[in-house]
Design an enzyme around this catalytic site. Structure first.
Site, PDB file in Angstrom:
ATOM      1  N   ASN A 222      44.368  44.883  44.741  1.00 25.44           N
ATOM      2  CA  ASN A 222      44.648  45.417  43.406  1.00 25.44           C
ATOM      3  C   ASN A 222      43.388  46.047  42.826  1.00 25.44           C
ATOM      4  O   ASN A 222      42.344  46.081  43.480  1.00 25.44           O
ATOM      5  CB  ASN A 222      45.194  44.307  42.497  1.00 25.44           C
ATOM      6  CG  ASN A 222      44.214  43.157  42.401  1.00 25.44           C
ATOM      7  OD1 ASN A 222      43.107  43.320  41.914  1.00 25.44           O
ATOM      8  ND2 ASN A 222      44.613  41.994  42.909  1.00 25.44           N
ATOM      9  N   ILE A 319      46.261  29.209  43.085  1.00 25.12           N
ATOM     10  CA  ILE A 319      45.017  28.413  43.004  1.00 25.12           C
ATOM     11  C   ILE A 319      44.903  27.742  41.632  1.00 25.12           C
ATOM     12  O   ILE A 319      44.584  26.561  41.510  1.00 25.12           O
ATOM     13  CB  ILE A 319      43.796  29.325  43.250  1.00 25.12           C
ATOM     14  CG1 ILE A 319      43.936  30.049  44.588  1.00 25.12           C
ATOM     15  CG2 ILE A 319      42.495  28.524  43.200  1.00 25.12           C
ATOM     16  CD1 ILE A 319      42.971  31.196  44.796  1.00 25.12           C
ATOM     17  N   LYS A 349      53.032  31.485  30.985  1.00 22.08           N
ATOM     18  CA  LYS A 349      52.068  31.078  32.025  1.00 22.08           C
ATOM     19  C   LYS A 349      51.236  29.888  31.547  1.00 22.08           C
ATOM     20  O   LYS A 349      50.906  28.999  32.333  1.00 22.08           O
ATOM     21  CB  LYS A 349      51.155  32.252  32.395  1.00 22.08           C
ATOM     22  CG  LYS A 349      51.839  33.259  33.294  1.00 22.08           C
ATOM     23  CD  LYS A 349      50.969  34.444  33.670  1.00 22.08           C
ATOM     24  CE  LYS A 349      51.801  35.446  34.467  1.00 22.08           C
ATOM     25  NZ  LYS A 349      51.185  36.737  34.635  1.00 22.08           N
TER      26      LYS A 349
HETATM   27  O1  PMT Z   1      38.153  42.670  37.319  1.00 20.61           O
HETATM   28  P1  PMT Z   1      38.281  43.638  36.162  1.00 20.61           P
HETATM   29  O2  PMT Z   1      38.420  45.068  36.627  1.00 20.61           O
HETATM   30  O3  PMT Z   1      37.201  43.441  35.143  1.00 20.61           O
HETATM   31  O4  PMT Z   1      39.668  43.317  35.431  1.00 20.61           O
HETATM   32  C1  PMT Z   1      39.826  42.111  34.755  1.00 20.61           C
HETATM   33  C2  PMT Z   1      41.208  41.480  35.030  1.00 20.61           C
HETATM   34  C3  PMT Z   1      42.282  42.366  34.417  1.00 20.61           C
HETATM   35  C4  PMT Z   1      41.447  41.330  36.523  1.00 20.61           C
HETATM   36  C5  PMT Z   1      41.168  40.056  34.381  1.00 20.61           C
HETATM   37  O5  PMT Z   1      40.900  40.192  33.005  1.00 20.61           O
HETATM   38  C6  PMT Z   1      42.475  39.326  34.573  1.00 20.61           C
HETATM   39  O6  PMT Z   1      43.439  39.481  33.857  1.00 20.61           O
HETATM   40  N1  PMT Z   1      42.518  38.474  35.638  1.00 20.61           N
HETATM   41  C7  PMT Z   1      43.747  37.753  36.078  1.00 20.61           C
HETATM   42  C8  PMT Z   1      44.608  38.724  36.831  1.00 20.61           C
HETATM   43  C9  PMT Z   1      45.878  38.051  37.362  1.00 20.61           C
HETATM   44  O7  PMT Z   1      45.951  37.814  38.522  1.00 20.61           O
HETATM   45  O8  PMT Z   1      46.743  37.733  36.447  1.00 20.61           O
HETATM   46  P2  PMT Z   1      48.198  37.024  36.768  1.00 20.61           P
HETATM   47  O9  PMT Z   1      48.885  37.088  35.482  1.00 20.61           O
HETATM   48  O10 PMT Z   1      48.819  37.650  37.979  1.00 20.61           O
HETATM   49  O11 PMT Z   1      47.789  35.535  37.154  1.00 20.61           O
HETATM   50  C10 PMT Z   1      47.730  34.490  36.199  1.00 20.61           C
HETATM   51  C11 PMT Z   1      46.590  33.553  36.516  1.00 20.61           C
HETATM   52  O12 PMT Z   1      46.839  32.865  37.755  1.00 20.61           O
HETATM   53  C12 PMT Z   1      45.247  34.189  36.658  1.00 20.61           C
HETATM   54  O13 PMT Z   1      44.277  33.346  36.039  1.00 20.61           O
HETATM   55  C13 PMT Z   1      45.018  34.256  38.170  1.00 20.61           C
HETATM   56  O14 PMT Z   1      43.621  34.161  38.472  1.00 20.61           O
HETATM   57  C14 PMT Z   1      45.758  33.016  38.648  1.00 20.61           C
HETATM   58  N2  PMT Z   1      46.332  33.126  39.995  1.00 20.61           N
HETATM   59  C15 PMT Z   1      47.278  34.074  40.276  1.00 20.61           C
HETATM   60  C16 PMT Z   1      47.853  34.118  41.535  1.00 20.61           C
HETATM   61  C17 PMT Z   1      47.422  33.207  42.515  1.00 20.61           C
HETATM   62  N3  PMT Z   1      47.940  33.235  43.737  1.00 20.61           N
HETATM   63  N4  PMT Z   1      46.490  32.284  42.219  1.00 20.61           N
HETATM   64  C18 PMT Z   1      45.942  32.224  40.999  1.00 20.61           C
HETATM   65  O15 PMT Z   1      45.073  31.377  40.760  1.00 20.61           O
END
Ligand code: PMT
Length: 413
Positions: A222, A319, A349
């Site tokens: 991504n 994770i 979430k």
């Molecule tokens: O890296 P940059 O370009 O500065 O951009 C920042 C960002 C947009 C990446 C950052 O601010 C952000 O939003 N990070 C989380 C992105 C994400 O994966 O969001 P999600 O809504 O899909 O996931 C929710 C949470 O679960 C997140 O904390 C993610 O780290 C965690 N997760 C998701 C999937 C997975 N398999 N394991 C996880 O731990």
């Protein structure tokens, strides 16, 4: 234990250990106090780099400041040698705080008007670091409406004003305009870091994307650049925490003073996090972990023989959820990257992943991902706060303040 003569820490004087102070000195009699200030900052463990305006060099020599700071002194914007060693943009990025002491009426006027006509004023415009200024001038100059107007402008831009003190002045008058004493300035700088906030606390941060390989040369991933997570790690370190950063593949310099563990895939990130997270008090998951990986990764580059092909995917481990589900979880903060229904999805979430806090950001064309700016909607059980669009460094510091507050509240329960 005998320490080298230029390092004199005592238990009560550790608040600036590892902090980087860019000290700007402008022209004025009080410039002699900057020598003492430099010494005191180093006594407290700070690394100091000095930038002098040409007028400042009339009052105190760069050589004195070089000897006291232990670093070359920068005076010229267009100095090829200095730029080769550490360019002005690099200097601006290097600093945790930019402190101008003394700040003359003339410098304050130039700063108030956004001029960048010498090295110091250019640095003040180019830096992301908080700016603190300690004015020193004759009392009439200080009280002049022009100076007061410039000061108000700077304060409106969140510049921190240190002093001035009132008292006898070099010109023989008495009144406001004296530079604060070096110890007072050092205390104010230390207070600006709030280093005691997370002293003795361990913070683990994840950042960047993960890559899920299709074959040896192709992967699913991504647009995460890692900037947000790296800024959060730095903000935690600034607050006094010991920080570990588990980072996916990014094009960023590994931040020093932070332990970095580099990983590529979601499974590697999980392994790195779970190996150590039990040692940590706070876990912040800013990584954009790929949600799916290929069921099978081809051993050789896949040939493009057919008109189309289907990839069979399976979910990667969550994770964040695994961490929050531990029997004794750390204070757990997630991020939510959303293109729609930001608040509703983030709150969902927060609940589903059993989090203490979630920072939600809108992502899409030019926002959130891979940008120097961001805005965050932060939610926790029973509360929320909007952090408006700002450079990620600034936003990370604001988010850290919220985390510290909630973490301490939870600890007290
Ligand atoms: O890296 P940059 O370009 O500065 O951009 C920042 C960002 C947009 C990446 C950052 O601010 C952000 O939003 N990070 C989380 C992105 C994400 O994966 O969001 P999600 O809504 O899909 O996931 C929710 C949470 O679960 C997140 O904390 C993610 O780290 C965690 N997760 C998701 C999937 C997975 N398999 N394991 C996880 O731990």
């Amino acid at each position: 234990m005998i320490l080298p003569c230029d390092i004199r820490y005592t238990d009560s004087m550790q608040s600036l250990v590892n902090k980087r102070i860019l000290l700007g000195i402008t022209g004025g009699v009080a410039a002699y106090k900057s020598a003492e200030l430099t010494r005191r900052l180093r006594d407290q463990g700070a690394t100091v780099r000095v930038v002098m305006t040409p007028a400042a060099t009339e009052f105190i020599t760069p050589l004195t400041l070089q000897a006291l700071s232990g670093n070359p002194v920068h005076t010229e914007l267009l100095d090829h040698n200095a730029e080769a060693a550490m360019g002005h943009i690099e200097l601006a990025r290097w600093a945790d705080r930019v402190v101008v002491a003394p700040a003359s009426a003339n410098f304050i006027a130039r700063l108030g008007n956004g001029l960048a006509d010498d090295l110091l004023s250019t640095l003040c415009l180019a830096t992301n670091a908080p700016l603190l200024i300690a004015p020193a001038m004759n009392r009439q100059m200080w009280l002049n409406p022009a100076t007061q107007e410039n000061i108000s402008r700077l304060q409106a831009r969140k510049t921190t004003l240190l002093g001035p003190a009132a008292g006898d002045q070099a010109c023989g008058e008495t009144g406001p305009g004296r530079l604060l004493e070096p110890d007072e300035i050092v205390q104010a700088i230390a207070a600006s870091f709030k280093t005691d906030q997370l002293a003795g606390t361990r913070v683990m941060v994840t950042a960047g994307p993960t890559r899920e390989f299709i074959d040896p040369v192709r992967y699913l991933s991504n647009r995460s650049s890692g900037r947000m997570g790296y800024a959060v790690a730095r903000a935690a370190m600034e607050s006094g925490a010991d920080v570990m950063l588990v980072s996916g593949p990014v094009a960023l310099e590994p931040p020093d003073r932070i332990q970095v563990v580099e990983v590529v895939s979601a499974r590697q990130m999980r392994e790195a996090v779970l190996a150590d997270v039990s040692l940590f008090d706070i876990f912040i998951s800013a990584a954009a972990v790929a949600d799916y990986r290929c069921v099978e990764t081809a051993g050789q580059k896949i040939k493009k023989e057919d008109a189309g092909m289907a990839l069979q995917l399976k979910k990667t481990p969550d994770i964040l959820f695994e961490v929050s589900s531990l029997s004794s979880p750390p204070f757990t903060v997630g991020f939510a990257a959303e293109t729609e229904s930001l608040a509703a999805n983030a709150k969902q979430k927060l609940m589903n992943k059993k989090l203490d806090m979630i920072a939600a950001n809108q992502v899409g064309d030019g926002v959130g991902f891979d940008s120097e700016f961001n805005a965050l909607d932060v939610y926790w059980p029973g509360g929320s706060q909007f952090l408006e669009t700002a450079p990620k460094e600034k936003l990370a510091r604001q988010l850290m303040e919220l985390i510290v507050k909630r973490y301490r509240e939870k600890e007290e329960v």
